[in-house]
Write a protein that holds these residues in place. Structure first.
Motif, PDB file in Angstrom:
ATOM      1  N   ASN A 535       0.906  -1.184   0.166  1.00 20.87           N
ATOM      2  CA  ASN A 535       0.123  -0.034   0.149  1.00 20.87           C
ATOM      3  C   ASN A 535       0.820   1.158   0.133  1.00 20.87           C
ATOM      4  OD1 ASN A 535      -1.674   2.063   0.670  1.00 20.87           O
ATOM      5  ND2 ASN A 535      -2.978   1.031   1.998  1.00 20.87           N
ATOM      6  N   ILE A 536       0.815   1.981  -1.047  1.00 22.78           N
ATOM      7  CA  ILE A 536       1.842   3.228  -1.024  1.00 22.78           C
ATOM      8  C   ILE A 536       1.599   4.127   0.112  1.00 22.78           C
ATOM      9  CG2 ILE A 536       1.828   2.765  -3.643  1.00 22.78           C
ATOM     10  CD1 ILE A 536      -0.024   5.362  -3.970  1.00 22.78           C
ATOM     11  N   TRP A 537       0.503   4.264   0.724  1.00 24.60           N
ATOM     12  CA  TRP A 537       0.217   5.185   1.660  1.00 24.60           C
ATOM     13  C   TRP A 537       0.953   4.903   2.804  1.00 24.60           C
ATOM     14  CZ3 TRP A 537      -1.766   9.544   0.453  1.00 24.60           C
ATOM     15  CH2 TRP A 537      -1.962  10.400   1.557  1.00 24.60           C
ATOM     16  N   ASP A 538       1.286   3.449   2.932  1.00 25.03           N
ATOM     17  CA  ASP A 538       2.221   2.992   3.929  1.00 25.03           C
ATOM     18  C   ASP A 538       3.837   3.396   3.788  1.00 25.03           C
ATOM     19  OD1 ASP A 538      -0.136   2.006   5.495  1.00 25.03           O
ATOM     20  OD2 ASP A 538       0.424   0.042   4.711  1.00 25.03           O
ATOM     21  N   TYR A 539       3.994   3.863   2.796  1.00 25.68           N
ATOM     22  CA  TYR A 539       5.381   4.281   2.190  1.00 25.68           C
ATOM     23  C   TYR A 539       5.708   5.807   1.863  1.00 25.68           C
ATOM     24  CZ  TYR A 539       6.330  -0.804   2.390  1.00 25.68           C
ATOM     25  OH  TYR A 539       6.469  -2.012   2.647  1.00 25.68           O
ATOM     26  N   ARG A 540       4.960   6.601   2.385  1.00 23.66           N
ATOM     27  CA  ARG A 540       5.098   8.089   2.438  1.00 23.66           C
ATOM     28  C   ARG A 540       6.271   8.405   3.104  1.00 23.66           C
ATOM     29  NH1 ARG A 540      -0.004   9.884   5.163  1.00 23.66           N
ATOM     30  NH2 ARG A 540       0.177   8.113   6.168  1.00 23.66           N
ATOM     31  N   THR A 541       7.098   9.339   2.385  1.00 27.28           N
ATOM     32  CA  THR A 541       8.359   9.767   3.132  1.00 27.28           C
ATOM     33  C   THR A 541       8.406  10.904   4.071  1.00 27.28           C
ATOM     34  OG1 THR A 541       8.505  11.247   1.149  1.00 27.28           O
ATOM     35  CG2 THR A 541       9.403   9.036   0.770  1.00 27.28           C
ATOM     36  N   GLY A 542       7.244  11.083   4.663  1.00 28.89           N
ATOM     37  CA  GLY A 542       7.097  12.153   5.542  1.00 28.89           C
ATOM     38  C   GLY A 542       6.462  13.359   5.242  1.00 28.89           C
ATOM     39  N   SER A 543       7.122  14.314   4.764  1.00 25.03           N
ATOM     40  CA  SER A 543       6.732  15.703   4.540  1.00 25.03           C
ATOM     41  C   SER A 543       6.116  15.889   2.886  1.00 25.03           C
ATOM     42  CB  SER A 543       7.717  16.746   4.675  1.00 25.03           C
ATOM     43  OG  SER A 543       8.712  16.797   4.105  1.00 25.03           O
ATOM     44  N   GLU A 544       6.730  14.950   2.033  1.00 20.79           N
ATOM     45  CA  GLU A 544       6.313  14.956   0.819  1.00 20.79           C
ATOM     46  C   GLU A 544       4.960  14.165   0.558  1.00 20.79           C
ATOM     47  OE1 GLU A 544      10.065  14.986  -2.033  1.00 20.79           O
ATOM     48  OE2 GLU A 544      10.166  13.500  -0.904  1.00 20.79           O
ATOM     49  N   THR A 545       4.092  14.956  -0.443  1.00 16.34           N
ATOM     50  CA  THR A 545       2.877  14.230  -0.784  1.00 16.34           C
ATOM     51  C   THR A 545       3.322  13.334  -1.994  1.00 16.34           C
ATOM     52  OG1 THR A 545       1.832  16.102  -0.645  1.00 16.34           O
ATOM     53  CG2 THR A 545       0.772  14.632  -1.831  1.00 16.34           C
ATOM     54  N   PRO A 546       2.937  12.016  -2.077  1.00 17.90           N
ATOM     55  CA  PRO A 546       3.016  10.951  -3.046  1.00 17.90           C
ATOM     56  C   PRO A 546       2.094  11.522  -4.341  1.00 17.90           C
ATOM     57  CG  PRO A 546       2.162   9.864  -1.202  1.00 17.90           C
ATOM     58  CD  PRO A 546       2.036  11.362  -0.863  1.00 17.90           C
ATOM     59  N   ASN A 547       2.663  11.282  -5.496  1.00 18.50           N
ATOM     60  CA  ASN A 547       2.401  11.717  -6.872  1.00 18.50           C
ATOM     61  C   ASN A 547       2.246  10.581  -7.688  1.00 18.50           C
ATOM     62  OD1 ASN A 547       4.584  14.107  -6.656  1.00 18.50           O
ATOM     63  ND2 ASN A 547       2.567  14.440  -6.032  1.00 18.50           N
ATOM     64  N   ILE A 548       1.021  10.486  -8.781  1.00 16.93           N
ATOM     65  CA  ILE A 548       1.055   9.590  -9.783  1.00 16.93           C
ATOM     66  C   ILE A 548       1.450  10.366 -10.886  1.00 16.93           C
ATOM     67  CG2 ILE A 548      -1.471  10.060  -9.679  1.00 16.93           C
ATOM     68  CD1 ILE A 548      -1.684   7.107 -10.853  1.00 16.93           C
ATOM     69  N   TYR A 549       2.248   9.994 -11.662  1.00 19.61           N
ATOM     70  CA  TYR A 549       2.681  10.550 -13.027  1.00 19.61           C
ATOM     71  C   TYR A 549       2.324   9.665 -14.170  1.00 19.61           C
ATOM     72  CZ  TYR A 549       6.170  12.266 -16.545  1.00 19.61           C
ATOM     73  OH  TYR A 549       6.552  13.174 -17.424  1.00 19.61           O
ATOM     74  N   LEU A 550       1.497  10.077 -15.071  1.00 17.69           N
ATOM     75  CA  LEU A 550       0.908   9.282 -16.177  1.00 17.69           C
ATOM     76  C   LEU A 550       1.884   9.498 -17.450  1.00 17.69           C
ATOM     77  CD1 LEU A 550      -1.871   8.072 -16.096  1.00 17.69           C
ATOM     78  CD2 LEU A 550      -1.630  10.026 -14.246  1.00 17.69           C
ATOM     79  N   LYS A 551       2.249   8.171 -17.927  1.00 18.71           N
ATOM     80  CA  LYS A 551       3.037   8.062 -18.822  1.00 18.71           C
ATOM     81  C   LYS A 551       2.565   7.560 -20.239  1.00 18.71           C
ATOM     82  CE  LYS A 551       7.279   7.059 -18.021  1.00 18.71           C
ATOM     83  NZ  LYS A 551       8.707   6.539 -17.833  1.00 18.71           N
ATOM     84  N   SER A 552       1.366   7.462 -20.466  1.00 20.50           N
ATOM     85  CA  SER A 552       0.462   7.314 -21.481  1.00 20.50           C
ATOM     86  C   SER A 552      -0.895   7.709 -21.342  1.00 20.50           C
ATOM     87  CB  SER A 552       0.702   5.884 -22.011  1.00 20.50           C
ATOM     88  OG  SER A 552      -0.064   4.997 -21.059  1.00 20.50           O
ATOM     89  N   GLY A 553      -1.736   7.725 -22.520  1.00 16.30           N
ATOM     90  CA  GLY A 553      -3.071   7.992 -22.245  1.00 16.30           C
ATOM     91  C   GLY A 553      -3.176   9.478 -22.461  1.00 16.30           C
ATOM     92  N   LYS A 554      -4.519   9.981 -22.362  1.00 17.82           N
ATOM     93  CA  LYS A 554      -4.747  11.339 -22.666  1.00 17.82           C
ATOM     94  C   LYS A 554      -4.228  12.262 -21.612  1.00 17.82           C
ATOM     95  CE  LYS A 554      -7.438  10.352 -26.044  1.00 17.82           C
ATOM     96  NZ  LYS A 554      -8.904  10.132 -26.055  1.00 17.82           N
ATOM     97  N   CYS A 555      -3.816  11.976 -20.300  1.00 21.66           N
ATOM     98  CA  CYS A 555      -3.189  12.587 -19.474  1.00 21.66           C
ATOM     99  C   CYS A 555      -1.724  12.541 -19.287  1.00 21.66           C
ATOM    100  CB  CYS A 555      -3.770  12.588 -18.054  1.00 21.66           C
ATOM    101  SG  CYS A 555      -5.406  13.361 -17.939  1.00 21.66           S
TER     102      CYS A 555
END
Length: 790
Positions: A535-555
């Motif tokens: 679960n990515i929520w358990d692996y946050r690095t503290g002050s930084e907000t997790p991001n999802i970066y799209l590598k294909s598709g309309k976004c």
């Protein structure tokens, strides 16, 4: 052979001038031009668009030439001189076309038509589409064709590209500088990733072989490397991450007094389940684990079966010396007491533990970044911490090669672990990955020849001159099979393609994101991703907000903040914040540009489970080997002196379709065979081609420069199926023409020719005589029979 060329007006109706002197200059992936000097008794009315046809190609006048008047009109045949007039090939149209932010009409991507912009390029295909759109904009549709060779069309390298007042030619150069492939222009067709044409002849020194001499020159700017240190990026890599990759807490347990064990076999699924309860403080203390514990059902056998299917193995256990399994940390609560147990689904481990029941002793080693709370262990169990399992004297923030640090692994007498890199690819047999207590590097077998020559490379996407790969712990290219090999078993839908970096589903958005017309737009939306094994929520690095970066598709190319992540069946549901593109005043994702199932993504600003570090380190090794093999020996360029008389005779005796003079082009491959004397026996790119023709010479004078392209090539399919060759370093295919030329070269060296004059170095015996087809006076059927020779 034509020895006179005419300059025509742009409409082809008027001959402006005639010349018997021309100079052709072509550079591979560069300019191609014709230079001519004219002398005339009267002024020549040159105009933009005038052209000369030379060697199956048309060259245009794009700049009016300088002129020199040397005497009065008609006072001499050279009264007017026009020196070094340059006629350019049609590729000059690419230079004169601006590369604007325009796209194909049907791809639904927002565009601005501005000359300064950035765009996310999903492989060379996206770049080719934008180049085509700009050429269609200026010259009309179906005038220029940008195509990708079928051997390269599926290759991808996602990258953000920034453009500032550049031409289409500048954009085309990115094919080579950014995407590390080539292109060839023939007429108004640009082919990207092409394998080039082979000249239909094997050149070597000697009468009738095409070369008078050949000079081999070393690349003095090259740094030869035989020991390479390689480093990845810092993305998703916490400081001193390596401390925890090798940390292990060693404990010896007696079965069953110090260790409770339940062994279960689920008949329906054939799962061998071992459940362990350890009776010492650190193992039972809840503080010794992160929050990633799971609560199994207590009573139902069927529910427990389902729980095993969806559970996450996160704790690494080493047993029987160096064998590794992964366990899920289960949390049992009964009558106010909490007990932690380890659930392992592994048949070999099940049998190992079963054979030691009830009295055997087992030594289990616990480690891995996934589950243990190291701060607690370091502070509470300092006696278990040693320099072997807790390196604390280095501060490394970059991804390292596999095996670093050495930890408690068994080493040789020199304190090293050496691994032959042939397991990565057979092409790298003999290359050694060497790990010591505080270092890791690759050594080339060329060290025996060139000696020790150290070098370092950062494979983090920052240096296009060295390598443009970017390696860091990521779910990119991670598959279920990769995680299974590490003992982690994600659960996916039936029929899933097992690619973990693809969106499973996303909420439907009704508005089009136009902030000028829409009010009350939702600021959040949901995206479902597959089971990543954590679960990515358990692996946050503290002050930084997790991001999802799209590598294909309309976004594609857009980054969204993740507000939350929760388990939803066998998937994870992300709450993401919609983001406004201030240049367009549009909110993404929207109804026209949604996030959809199958879109590829990466997650940023999180820590990663240890298996992802290990997978990334293996990718780092792969690209480091590629770099080392390209630089562990001297590179050469070659300057052949061709036999111009032979080329002229070959042209006169051959149709234009087979004439080397007519068809030779920079970017073609020239087959050289000087293996015995210079070690050259390969197909080499023509980097520069110059042809000079004048009244002073009865034949054209051809000058060629070659660039050594020493990439490993291996046959991928048999000739009987589909003649194809694969470049082991890039995956680019080579056409059947090149393969057949390789065969032709081998035949030229070893067999008598059926199509040309030849001689044998040994005695020839004809067991059944000789039949010779003759056009001379002889038998009526044109066949003359000769007596048998013995």
């Amino acid at each position: 052979m034509t020895r006179e060329w005419k300059v025509y007006s742009s409409d082809g109706k008027t001959v402006k001038a005639t010349t018997k002197r021309v100079e052709y200059n072509g550079e591979y992936m560069g300019s191609c031009s014709l230079t001519v000097t004219f002398e005339s008794h009267a002024p020549i009315n040159f105009e933009i668009g005038d052209y000369i046809d030379y060697r199956l190609e048309r060259f245009y006048l794009n700049v009016l030439p300088s002129s020199k008047k040397q005497c009065s009109r008609n006072g001499s045949k050279n009264a007017f001189a026009y020196e070094n007039v340059q006629f350019m090939s049609v590729s000059d149209e690419l230079v004169r076309c601006d590369f604007l932010d325009v796209v194909k009409k049907d791809n639904n991507i927002h565009w601005t038509a501005l000359p300064t912009f950035s765009f996310y390029c999903e492989g060379v295909k996206n770049l080719a589409e934008r180049i085509q759109a700009n050429l269609d904009r200026v010259y009309g549709e179906n005038v220029w064709t940008i195509q990708i060779d079928k051997t390269y069309e599926d290759s991808r390298k996602d990258i953000q590209i920034s453009i500032s007042n550049q031409s289409v030619w500048d954009a085309l150069l990115l094919v080579n500088t950014t995407f590390k492939t080539n292109f060839i222009i023939r007429g108004r067709t640009v082919t990207i990733g092409t394998t080039s044409n082979n000249i239909d002849h094997v050149f070597s020194c000697g009468i009738g072989r095409g070369l008078l001499s050949i000079t081999r020159t070393s690349d003095t700017n090259q740094k030869v490397i035989t020991r390479l240190r390689a480093f990845g990026n810092t993305t998703n890599v916490p400081t001193n991450y390596y401390k925890y990759l090798c940390m292990k807490i060693m404990r010896e347990y007696v079965v069953p007094t110090d260790l409770e064990m339940t062994l279960t076999v689920f008949d329906r699924t054939k799962w061998y389940v071992t459940t362990l309860t350890l009776h010492d403080k650190w193992a039972q203390d809840g503080l010794s684990y992160s929050c990633k514990t799971e609560t199994p059902p207590r009573d139902s056998y069927e529910d427990f079966d389902k729980f095993i299917k969806y559970m996450h193995p996160t704790l690494e256990i080493t047993y029987d010396g160096n064998k590794v399994v992964y366990a899920t940390v289960g949390k049992w609560e009964y009558e106010g007491k909490t007990t932690y147990r380890y659930i392992v689904v592994d048949e070999a481990f099940w049998h190992y533990m079963s054979n030691r029941r009830p009295e055997g002793k087992v030594t289990l080693s616990f480690g891995g970044t996934s589950a243990l709370n190291y701060n607690y262990i370091v502070n509470t169990h300092k006696g278990a911490m040693t320099s072997a399992n807790y390196p604390n004297n280095m501060a490394i923030t970059r991804l390292m090669l596999p095996g670093f640090p050495i930890g408690d692994k068994e080493t040789d007498k020199d304190g090293e672990i050496k691994t032959d890199c042939g397991y990565v690819d057979k092409a790298y047999e003999g290359y050694k990955l060497i790990v010591t207590s505080n270092d890791v590097y690759i050594e080339s077998p060329q060290k025996k020849i060139a000696g020790l020559r150290e070098g370092s490379v950062y494979i983090d996407g920052t240096d296009n001159e060295v390598t443009d790969y970017n390696v860091y712990p990521s779910i990119e290219d991670m598959t279920v099979e990769d995680l299974n090999k590490a003992g982690i078993y994600p659960v996916l839908d039936d029929g899933d393609n097992c690619k973990l970096n693809q969106v499973a589903n996303a909420s439907k958005i009704e508005d089009n994101g136009d902030s000028d017309y829409n009010t009350g737009q939702a600021s959040e939306t949901f995206v479902w991703i597959k089971d990543l094994g954590f679960n990515i929520w358990d692996y946050r690095t503290g002050s930084e907000t997790p991001n999802i970066y799209l590598k294909s598709g309309k976004c594609v190319g857009r980054t969204f903040d993740i507000k939350n992540c929760i388990r939803d069946g066998n998937k994870y549901r992300l709450t993401i914040i919609r983001k406004s593109d201030n240049d367009l005043n549009v909110l993404y994702p929207n109804s026209q540009s949604p996030i959809a199932a199958g879109d590829e993504f990466v997650i940023l600003n999180i820590k990663m489970p240890d298996v992802y570090y290990k997978a990334a380190s293996q990718r780092l090794l792969k690209y480091a080997l590629l770099y080392l093999k390209e630089n562990d020996k001297t590179k050469f360029s070659y300057t052949p002196v061709v036999d111009n008389l032979w080329i002229a005779r070959q042209h006169d005796a051959t149709l234009d379709a087979k004439s080397i003079y007519t068809n030779i082009k920079e970017g073609d491959r020239m087959e050289i065979d000087e293996a015995s004397d210079l070690g050259i026996a390969s197909s080499i790119f023509i980097s520069n081609l110059k042809i000079t023709e004048s009244e002073d010479s009865l034949i054209p004078l051809v000058e060629i420069s070659l660039q050594d392209d020493k990439k490993t090539v291996s046959v991928n399919r048999s000739v009987g199926q589909l003649p194809t060759m694969m470049d082991a370093s890039t995956g680019e295919g080579t056409s059947s023409t090149i393969l057949l030329n390789q065969i032709s070269r081998y035949g030229y060296l070893n067999f008598l020719s059926k199509v040309g004059n030849d001689e044998a170095s040994g005695k020839i015996t004809f067991n059944k005589g000789i039949d010779a087809f003759s056009t001379n006076v002889g038998a009526a059927d044109g066949i003359t029979e000769y007596e048998e020779l013995t």
